[in-house]
Design an enzyme around this catalytic site. Sequence first.
Site, mmCIF file in Angstrom:
data_model
loop_
_atom_site.group_PDB
_atom_site.id
_atom_site.type_symbol
_atom_site.label_atom_id
_atom_site.label_comp_id
_atom_site.label_asym_id
_atom_site.label_seq_id
_atom_site.Cartn_x
_atom_site.Cartn_y
_atom_site.Cartn_z
ATOM 1 N N SER A 150 0.831 -1.200 0.000
ATOM 2 C CA SER A 150 0.000 0.000 0.000
ATOM 3 C C SER A 150 0.865 1.249 0.000
ATOM 4 O O SER A 150 1.964 1.256 0.563
ATOM 5 C CB SER A 150 -0.870 0.008 1.254
ATOM 6 O OG SER A 150 -1.486 1.270 1.422
ATOM 7 N N TYR A 163 -0.924 0.439 10.616
ATOM 8 C CA TYR A 163 -1.186 -0.268 9.354
ATOM 9 C C TYR A 163 -0.074 0.034 8.352
ATOM 10 O O TYR A 163 0.467 -0.877 7.699
ATOM 11 C CB TYR A 163 -2.549 0.185 8.816
ATOM 12 C CG TYR A 163 -2.866 -0.237 7.395
ATOM 13 C CD1 TYR A 163 -3.282 -1.535 7.099
ATOM 14 C CD2 TYR A 163 -2.792 0.680 6.341
ATOM 15 C CE1 TYR A 163 -3.588 -1.906 5.797
ATOM 16 C CE2 TYR A 163 -3.102 0.313 5.038
ATOM 17 C CZ TYR A 163 -3.502 -0.978 4.766
ATOM 18 O OH TYR A 163 -3.808 -1.332 3.481
HETATM 19 N N1 LIG Z 1 -8.780 -0.365 -0.692
HETATM 20 C C1 LIG Z 1 -7.707 0.375 -0.717
HETATM 21 O O1 LIG Z 1 -7.782 1.595 -0.931
HETATM 22 C C2 LIG Z 1 -6.342 -0.249 -0.526
HETATM 23 C C3 LIG Z 1 -5.232 0.565 -0.700
HETATM 24 C C4 LIG Z 1 -3.974 0.006 -0.571
HETATM 25 C C5 LIG Z 1 -3.839 -1.339 -0.269
HETATM 26 N N2 LIG Z 1 -4.944 -2.116 -0.083
HETATM 27 C C6 LIG Z 1 -4.719 -3.534 0.205
HETATM 28 O O2 LIG Z 1 -5.429 -4.303 -0.751
HETATM 29 C C7 LIG Z 1 -5.732 -5.571 -0.183
HETATM 30 C C8 LIG Z 1 -7.197 -5.867 -0.412
HETATM 31 O O3 LIG Z 1 -7.978 -4.990 0.374
HETATM 32 P P1 LIG Z 1 -9.429 -4.505 -0.013
HETATM 33 O O4 LIG Z 1 -9.350 -3.053 -0.236
HETATM 34 O O5 LIG Z 1 -9.979 -5.353 -1.061
HETATM 35 O O6 LIG Z 1 -10.203 -4.684 1.357
HETATM 36 P P2 LIG Z 1 -11.077 -5.874 1.942
HETATM 37 O O7 LIG Z 1 -12.267 -6.105 1.115
HETATM 38 O O8 LIG Z 1 -11.278 -5.573 3.370
HETATM 39 O O9 LIG Z 1 -10.148 -7.143 1.754
HETATM 40 C C9 LIG Z 1 -9.243 -7.540 2.736
HETATM 41 C C10 LIG Z 1 -9.128 -9.037 2.671
HETATM 42 O O10 LIG Z 1 -8.235 -9.461 3.664
HETATM 43 C C11 LIG Z 1 -8.824 -10.481 4.431
HETATM 44 N N3 LIG Z 1 -8.304 -10.522 5.772
HETATM 45 C C12 LIG Z 1 -8.190 -9.502 6.637
HETATM 46 N N4 LIG Z 1 -7.652 -9.946 7.773
HETATM 47 C C13 LIG Z 1 -7.434 -11.270 7.604
HETATM 48 C C14 LIG Z 1 -6.912 -12.280 8.428
HETATM 49 N N5 LIG Z 1 -6.488 -12.038 9.677
HETATM 50 N N6 LIG Z 1 -6.829 -13.532 7.945
HETATM 51 C C15 LIG Z 1 -7.242 -13.815 6.701
HETATM 52 N N7 LIG Z 1 -7.758 -12.906 5.889
HETATM 53 C C16 LIG Z 1 -7.843 -11.631 6.332
HETATM 54 C C17 LIG Z 1 -10.279 -10.138 4.400
HETATM 55 O O11 LIG Z 1 -11.061 -11.251 4.785
HETATM 56 P P3 LIG Z 1 -12.570 -11.065 5.299
HETATM 57 O O12 LIG Z 1 -13.383 -10.885 4.057
HETATM 58 O O13 LIG Z 1 -12.856 -12.332 5.981
HETATM 59 O O14 LIG Z 1 -12.608 -9.871 6.186
HETATM 60 C C18 LIG Z 1 -10.428 -9.755 2.945
HETATM 61 O O15 LIG Z 1 -10.473 -10.887 2.139
HETATM 62 C C19 LIG Z 1 -5.327 -5.491 1.267
HETATM 63 O O16 LIG Z 1 -4.048 -6.043 1.412
HETATM 64 C C20 LIG Z 1 -5.246 -4.011 1.523
HETATM 65 O O17 LIG Z 1 -4.387 -3.715 2.571
HETATM 66 C C21 LIG Z 1 -6.196 -1.596 -0.236
#
Ligand SMILES: NC(=O)c1ccc[n+]([C@@H]2O[C@H](COP(=O)([O-])OP(=O)(O)OC[C@H]3O[C@@H](n4cnc5c(N)ncnc54)[C@H](OP(=O)(O)O)[C@@H]3O)[C@@H](O)[C@H]2O)c1
Lengths: 257, 469
Positions: A150, A163
């Site tokens: 990120s 984070y």
């Molecule tokens: N959205 C943004 O703006 C953004 C920006 C930069 C980076 N990211 C990164 O992109 C990735 C995807 O995020 P997203 O935006 O799609 O958000 P999201 O929908 O909340 O996805 C996060 C994923 O991580 C899983 N997860 C969280 N904690 C976990 C744990 N302890 N064990 C196993 N699985 C776990 C969640 O599972 P559950 O469904 O069970 O909760 C979900 O599948 C993440 O690495 C996030 O940090 C996102």
Amino acid sequence: MAAAAHRIAPGGAPRVLILGATSPIARALALEYAHGGASLYLAARDTAEAARIAQDLAVRTGVAAHAGPFEAGDYAAHPELISRAAAALGGLDGVALCFGALGDEPAAHHDATAARKIIADNYTGAVSILTFAADHLEAQQSGFIIVIGSVAGERGRSRNYIYGSAKGALALFTQGMRARFARTPIHVMTVILGTVDTRMTWGRESAFLTVAPERAAALIHKAWRRRAEVVYVPFFWRFIMGVIKAIPERFFKQLKF
Amino acid sequence: MEETGQRSAQFAGDRRIAAPLKRAPLSGWGRYPRCLTDIYRPEKFAELAELITADPHALVARGAGRAYGDAALNAPGRVIDVTRFNRMLAFDDATGILRCEAGVTLGDIIDTFRPRGFFPVVTPGTRFITVGGAIAADVHGKNHHRDSSIAAHLASIDVMLASGEIRRCSPDQNADLFHATAGGMGLTGVIVEAELKLRRIATAWIESETVRAANIDHAIEIFERTDRLYDYSVGWIDCASAASALGRSIVNFGNFATLDQLDGQRRAAPLSLKPRRSLSVPIDFPGFALGPFTVTAFNELYFRTHRDTPRALVDCERFFYPLDSIRDWNRIYGASGFVQYQCAWPMAESRAGLVETLEAIARSRRASFLAVVKKFGAQDGLLSFPMPGYTLSLDFPMRPGLLPFLDQLDAMVLQRGGRLYLAKDARMSPAMFHAGYPRLAEWRAVKAAVDPNNHFSSSLSRRLEMVPA
Ligand SMILES: NC(=O)c1ccc[n+]([C@@H]2O[C@H](COP(=O)([O-])OP(=O)(O)OC[C@H]3O[C@@H](n4cnc5c(N)ncnc54)[C@H](OP(=O)(O)O)[C@@H]3O)[C@@H](O)[C@H]2O)c1
Ligand SMILES: Cc1cc2nc3c(=O)[nH]c(=O)nc-3n(C[C@H](O)[C@H](O)[C@H](O)COP(=O)(O)OP(=O)(O)OC[C@H]3O[C@@H](n4cnc5c(N)ncnc54)[C@H](O)[C@@H]3O)c2cc1C
């Protein structure tokens, strides 16, 4: 740049394990692979949702998609996950690490348990599972690892430094692993992701352009095809972060964003 | 940067709701009315069940937001955006039945299944709508006179009720819930899944014919004459026409082409189409842009450039969705938005209804580009809009004096036993609604049984007093 093609299983299409498959970015990335004929193992905490996503991939593309449990903090289960995915897919060519969680950052500023949870969800769990994944790829001398980091990991801010520190550490870890595999065909890619329209950002005003998860996934997949090593998604974050990292600390720490 | 801003955790009593809320201005496709709304967008079923059972606010589902008025609005309640539930779950080649979640769009279904030789039986004039929205409004297409509405092509619907329970319904199982949910505007619960029958197509092309009608009687005659020959038919009326040319129109009909109707090149890949480029309307047009002069000039041009075209092959996307190639076309009406008026009359009253309504519209000089006219066939359902007869729909830019004028149209429609379409409405009175929907009492009985506390309620349902206070 003449990109060496990914060396994958006979038959052509890769067999990929997606970690954190219920993320919409992960789902869209899985669909990108499925359109290319890949077979997929979707690992997630919520296996019922992962199973629906697997069905969706199968209906849309006809590929084989499996779903199974994954919890970042359940270290004991990690080695078994790699072998379970490899068994289900008949081998394993790649791992895409998509999980991550913001946690309760304001609380974590004063509560070490909450802070450690954020580190565990985003970093320690990732280190553990990637260690097993890396050994698997090293043994077969082929394959790839994609790690979603990120922009929050590029500079510490008061709003999300716990984070951010976990994501920053994850990027360093991935960088080191890339060096370890430099003399092998194994491809290790770090994705530095900007703002994506998911539950992480829903309801938080964003100062910069937010992209759809499908767009982010298409860019990640494209970067993977050309064997990029570090990629900003979308590309303009490279410039934004270039500027942000250039701001002297004594000014930067005053900024409220 | 990412993750900026504040968003408070949602508390309901002492239960925390995991799905975050976003506060944003929201409107239907007509951009009238518009209000600041708290919106959930759950990504997982567990989150959906949790917020439905734990949040005490009035809730209503929202799909793609293509209903024109206030059906998917909820102020001061909360809206649940269900577009992330867009997974396809199973498809049976033999029966053409697709099981999918309610947030899947028709466009997505078409892109996935048209190349395999399947197409939705019923599609409205835009592909940018969700399956849930299509069911909740019980939408109709150009083939209503033959195939009725979408409810006639559903094998089942799964509804998440206020209790969090998911109940399956179909014409044979929990039939009362089925008939109250199709056309029920999201008020029985959140539709989470459905089994939708797709029809087989041999090609992606429509063999289409276009005929000019000199006036309304001529148009009706064409509809009646071509009724049994064509699956799809629709007419565009020039609203500025009057006197003996009143109802001057272009009637367009067609059938999916068979393989041997294609020429060599198309026959080689009969189900594939070139992706269309889409234009977009980048800014809100100023209010005067669509004054009577511009509209008349446009209509003149439209009618001059449309000749009778016997048997032309038209790409099915262009045939069904002429407006979809212009993204955000609703912005041409300017920031104050517009109202779409769609009424239907019973067969016996249709001609008189069309004539008096078109006359009133021509006199008012409030006419939009074009009015759409269509013949309806048989219809089931408790709140479904179509009835055997004719329907007319047209846009009115929101200007001073419009609302009283539409009330006058309402009075004429009501007198002839007609009604207005809830998916288009933003302004009718409760009395107009109650008189137009004689099966409301039956619907209310089902609603009371599945949602006794009226947890699912919308700006539309409160405005129209759909549920007794
Ligand atoms: N959205 C943004 O703006 C953004 C920006 C930069 C980076 N990211 C990164 O992109 C990735 C995807 O995020 P997203 O935006 O799609 O958000 P999201 O929908 O909340 O996805 C996060 C994923 O991580 C899983 N997860 C969280 N904690 C976990 C744990 N302890 N064990 C196993 N699985 C776990 C969640 O599972 P559950 O469904 O069970 O909760 C979900 O599948 C993440 O690495 C996030 O940090 C996102
Ligand atoms: C250009 C254009 C052309 C159109 N042509 C036609 C036409 O030819 N025929 C026709 O019938 N209609 C037509 N419509 C109207 C449109 O088909 C309906 O309004 C449809 O309901 C829109 O679906 P949506 O997904 O956008 O739903 P929304 O507008 O988001 O919601 C509409 C209603 O459905 C409910 N709803 C949505 N999803 C769910 C769910 N999962 N569970 C429960 N309730 C839900 C909402 O509460 C609301 O009451 C047209 C609209 C446009 C913009």
